[in-house]
Design a protein around this motif. Structure first.
Motif, PDB file in Angstrom:
ATOM      1  N   GLU A  19      23.012  -6.533   7.682  1.00 48.83           N
ATOM      2  CA  GLU A  19      21.948  -6.647   8.692  1.00 48.83           C
ATOM      3  C   GLU A  19      20.612  -7.005   8.040  1.00 48.83           C
ATOM      4  O   GLU A  19      19.886  -7.882   8.512  1.00 48.83           O
ATOM      5  N   ARG A  20      20.288  -6.336   6.949  1.00 52.73           N
ATOM      6  CA  ARG A  20      19.017  -6.614   6.252  1.00 52.73           C
ATOM      7  C   ARG A  20      19.050  -7.987   5.599  1.00 52.73           C
ATOM      8  O   ARG A  20      18.050  -8.714   5.622  1.00 52.73           O
ATOM      9  N   GLU A  23      18.370 -10.513   8.194  1.00 56.68           N
ATOM     10  CA  GLU A  23      16.939 -10.528   8.523  1.00 56.68           C
ATOM     11  C   GLU A  23      16.155 -11.337   7.489  1.00 56.68           C
ATOM     12  O   GLU A  23      15.281 -12.129   7.837  1.00 56.68           O
TER      13      GLU A  23
END
Length: 75
Positions: A19-20, A23
């Protein structure tokens, strides 16, 4: 650049989580999608796949190639 930082890319996926990493990669993904959109409009790239799908495929292939180098595959 991938050759110089391939280990950092692998560690980022493991340590930061997908997820990071997604991003962090978002600005690059936006640029790639824009390039592919322009290429499709200009007839440089086929239009049978949406630009975001082609970008995701290119990203996945690049990461897979870098992982192969990390595991000792011949360059």
């Amino acid at each position: 650049m991938g050759d110089r930082y391939r280990m950092l890319l692998a560690l980022a996926q493991r340590d930061l989580g997908m997820e990071r990493v997604a991003e962090i990669l978002e600005p690059a993904r936006v640029k790639v999608t824009a390039i592919l959109e322009r290429g499709q409009r200009d007839g440089v790239f086929h239009s049978h796949l949406p630009p975001a799908v082609m970008g995701a495929a290119l990203e996945a292939m690049t990461v897979a190639l870098l992982e192969e180098v990390n595991t000792g595959a011949r360059q």
